[in-house]
Design an enzyme around this catalytic site. Structure first.
Site, PDB file in Angstrom:
ATOM      1  N   ASP A  13      10.933 145.346  42.293  1.00 16.48           N
ATOM      2  CA  ASP A  13       9.722 145.810  42.997  1.00 16.48           C
ATOM      3  C   ASP A  13       9.592 147.328  43.029  1.00 16.48           C
ATOM      4  O   ASP A  13       9.053 147.889  43.982  1.00 16.48           O
ATOM      5  CB  ASP A  13       9.691 145.292  44.451  1.00 16.48           C
ATOM      6  CG  ASP A  13       9.859 143.793  44.517  1.00 16.48           C
ATOM      7  OD1 ASP A  13       9.311 143.112  43.642  1.00 16.48           O
ATOM      8  OD2 ASP A  13      10.539 143.309  45.442  1.00 16.48           O
ATOM      9  N   LYS A  16       7.083 149.032  38.470  1.00 17.24           N
ATOM     10  CA  LYS A  16       7.215 149.257  37.023  1.00 17.24           C
ATOM     11  C   LYS A  16       5.865 149.186  36.316  1.00 17.24           C
ATOM     12  O   LYS A  16       5.668 149.816  35.287  1.00 17.24           O
ATOM     13  CB  LYS A  16       8.143 148.181  36.414  1.00 17.24           C
ATOM     14  CG  LYS A  16       9.548 148.211  36.969  1.00 17.24           C
ATOM     15  CD  LYS A  16      10.409 147.108  36.383  1.00 17.24           C
ATOM     16  CE  LYS A  16      10.404 145.799  37.137  1.00 17.24           C
ATOM     17  NZ  LYS A  16      11.005 145.774  38.452  1.00 17.24           N
ATOM     18  N   GLY A  40       6.684 139.761  39.701  1.00 15.36           N
ATOM     19  CA  GLY A  40       5.259 139.801  40.030  1.00 15.36           C
ATOM     20  C   GLY A  40       4.757 141.215  39.870  1.00 15.36           C
ATOM     21  O   GLY A  40       5.462 142.157  40.215  1.00 15.36           O
ATOM     22  N   HIS A  41       3.604 141.364  39.270  1.00 13.92           N
ATOM     23  CA  HIS A  41       3.023 142.695  39.248  1.00 13.92           C
ATOM     24  C   HIS A  41       1.526 142.597  39.490  1.00 13.92           C
ATOM     25  O   HIS A  41       0.897 141.585  39.215  1.00 13.92           O
ATOM     26  CB  HIS A  41       3.346 143.455  37.962  1.00 13.92           C
ATOM     27  CG  HIS A  41       3.057 142.712  36.707  1.00 13.92           C
ATOM     28  ND1 HIS A  41       1.856 142.782  36.070  1.00 13.92           N
ATOM     29  CD2 HIS A  41       3.814 141.856  35.984  1.00 13.92           C
ATOM     30  CE1 HIS A  41       1.887 142.006  34.996  1.00 13.92           C
ATOM     31  NE2 HIS A  41       3.058 141.430  34.918  1.00 13.92           N
ATOM     32  N   GLN A 220      12.665 142.276  37.675  1.00 16.29           N
ATOM     33  CA  GLN A 220      13.696 142.477  38.700  1.00 16.29           C
ATOM     34  C   GLN A 220      14.304 143.878  38.548  1.00 16.29           C
ATOM     35  O   GLN A 220      13.597 144.786  38.147  1.00 16.29           O
ATOM     36  CB  GLN A 220      14.782 141.388  38.651  1.00 16.29           C
ATOM     37  CG  GLN A 220      14.294 140.002  39.096  1.00 16.29           C
ATOM     38  CD  GLN A 220      13.564 139.245  38.022  1.00 16.29           C
ATOM     39  OE1 GLN A 220      14.067 139.106  36.918  1.00 16.29           O
ATOM     40  NE2 GLN A 220      12.383 138.764  38.321  1.00 16.29           N
TER      41      GLN A 220
END
Ligand code: IMP
Length: 448
Positions: A13, A16, A40-41, A220
């Site tokens: 988190d 990125k 998740g992004h 991650q």
């Protein structure tokens, strides 16, 4: 031409997506090489915010081909949802056209999600990631290339359902897998994604030979790496640079740059030791959580917050050899009276500068801090104006106020990694790059 790697340098988190966006503009391939929809992004296109979990962040650059690589575990149902939302927003269906799924990637099935729901120790995302990797290591998992053969083999389907049901019973999960449902699921996956399932390692290798730029997108973070992280409170894949090429099906010699992404502070979701953790309800920990909107993209869980941990960052650099550090969310620290950096740990009366291997020892570590003066909170517009001024004048990081710059320079000194970009807000323009560095480019606009 080379491949570039972007990795989370902490516990995930780190933000990125924005760095990947910037690099994707110059890349013709973006490849995810490990993990699955535990990641998740968030993508912002116009007024719409989209949360993606498996589709690489490079999706917003139309010139970029997208690969869900060999090292991944992929949930086809979640992928379908992501693709549906993408199509609703942009009109594009990239699967089979510019989005490809590796034949070697493993399929996450409903069984894996059910089995993961029994986790009580790690605080997993519950998406079936660990169980899917476990099946792969046990050599009973189903890869995308195997779907045709398995789905037409009744005996294999019955055996597989029986094995799954025994395992569900063993961990106290009441749901069961019906062989007919399993067979129907596998057939649906082929029907839905058949065109997109390809030998992606060969395709990426060929692109590199043709001189194209390839971006390898980590998910991650370094401290969640199965081998090098804070085991057992880690994810199930190798998140590091060493696996970036391997999980993409190419060799490590292609990589010319590796960027570590770190927040200007630290967050962690799930269980496990976190030496610089602050109380969530009050003070700077609460400030980071609220100002930084620290809630998990995948699970919505509040993220634990704490000061920047240089011991962890140095460890992460040892594993990954970052050629540049992208510091994100620095603006979030604005308004705090003082800012701390953890430079070492106290363990049983000694000061240590490397992370202990045992999580029990890590949990007993007391951070040693150096204290820096805080800086005032600025509005998003003020930060963007500063970033614009930095680009216009070519002053690079020097455009930042002195106290902010001193904090950044100290991070460089303590980590041994040159800071190549500093994120100062969610907007695409809100990044201040070091002059002449790899991120010293004009802000990219999404091509949709
Ligand atoms: P899993 O990857 O779902 O098995 O979860 C294992 C650990 O990794 C848990 O502590 C999760 O919270 C953490 N984790 C997995 N994916 C992410 C991520 O993308 N960001 C942050 N933490 C993650």
């Amino acid at each position: 031409m080379p491949a570039s790697v972007v990795l989370g340098a902490q516990w995930g988190d780190e933000g990125k997506g924005k760095a990947i966006d910037q690099l994707a503009a110059d890349s013709s391939w973006a490849v995810r090489f490990q993990g699955g929809n535990n990641a998740g992004h968030t993508i912002v296109l116009g007024d719409t915010t989209l949360k993606l979990h498996q589709i690489p962040s490079g999706v917003t650059s139309q010139n970029c081909k997208l690969v869900l690589g060999d090292g991944m575990v992929i949930d086809p149902w979640v992928l379908e949802e992501e693709l549906d939302r993408w199509r609703e927003l942009t009109g594009e269906s990239p699967e089979g056209d510019r989005l490809f799924i590796s034949e070697r990637a493993s399929v996450i099935l409903p069984f894996h999600r059910m089995y993961d729901s029994a986790d009580k120790l790690v605080g997993t995302t519950g998406r079936g990631i660990g169980p899917a990797y476990r099946d792969r290591i046990e050599r009973v998992g189903i890869r995308f290339v195997d779907l045709g053969a398995v789905s037409s083999d009744k005996e294999k389907i019955s055996e597989t359902a029986e094995r799954m049901n025994k395992q569900l019973a063993a961990v106290g999960v009441e749901e069961r897998i019906e062989p007919e449902a399993l067979m129907a699921d596998l057939k649906w996956i082929i029907e839905r994604f058949g065109d997109a399932i390809r030998p992606t390692g060969l395709m990426v290798d060929e692109a590199l030979r043709d001189g194209e730029n390839v971006l390898l997108e980590g998910a991650q973070g370094a401290m969640l790496d199965i081998d090098q992280g804070t085991y057992p409170f880690v994810t199930s894949s190798v998140t590091s640079r060493a696996n970036a090429t391997h999980g993409a099906g190419i060799h490590p010699g292609h990589v010319s740059q590796c960027f570590g992404i770190s927040k200007a502070y630290t967050t962690r979701v799930g269980n496990g030791p976190f030496p610089t953790e602050l109380p969530y309800e009050e003070g700077p920990g609460n400030h980071m959580a609220m100002v930084g909107h620290e809630f998990g993209t995948t699970t919505g869980r509040p993220r634990r917050t704490g000061w920047l941990d240089m011991v962890a960052l140095r460890d992460s650099h040892r594993i990954n050899g970052y050629t540049g550090l992208v510091l994100t969310k620095l603006d979030v620290l604005g308004g705090l009276e003082e800012i701390k950096i953890c430079t070492g740990y106290q363990l049983d009366g000694d000061v240590i500068e490397v992370m202990p291997t045992s999580c029990d020892d890590l949990a007993r570590c007391i951070p040693v801090y150096e204290v820096h003066p805080g800086f005032p909170a600025l509005s998003d517009e003020d930060w963007i104006a500063m970033a614009d001024e930095s680009r216009a004048s070519g002053s690079g990081l020097g455009a930042m106020p002195e106290k902010v710059l001193r904090y950044v320079r100290r991070i460089e000194e303590l980590s041994g990694i040159p800071v190549v970009s500093v994120g100062v807000g969610p907007d695409r323009r809100a990044s201040i790059a070091s002059a002449g560095g790899p991120f010293d480019v004009n802000p990219v606009e999404a091509t949709f």
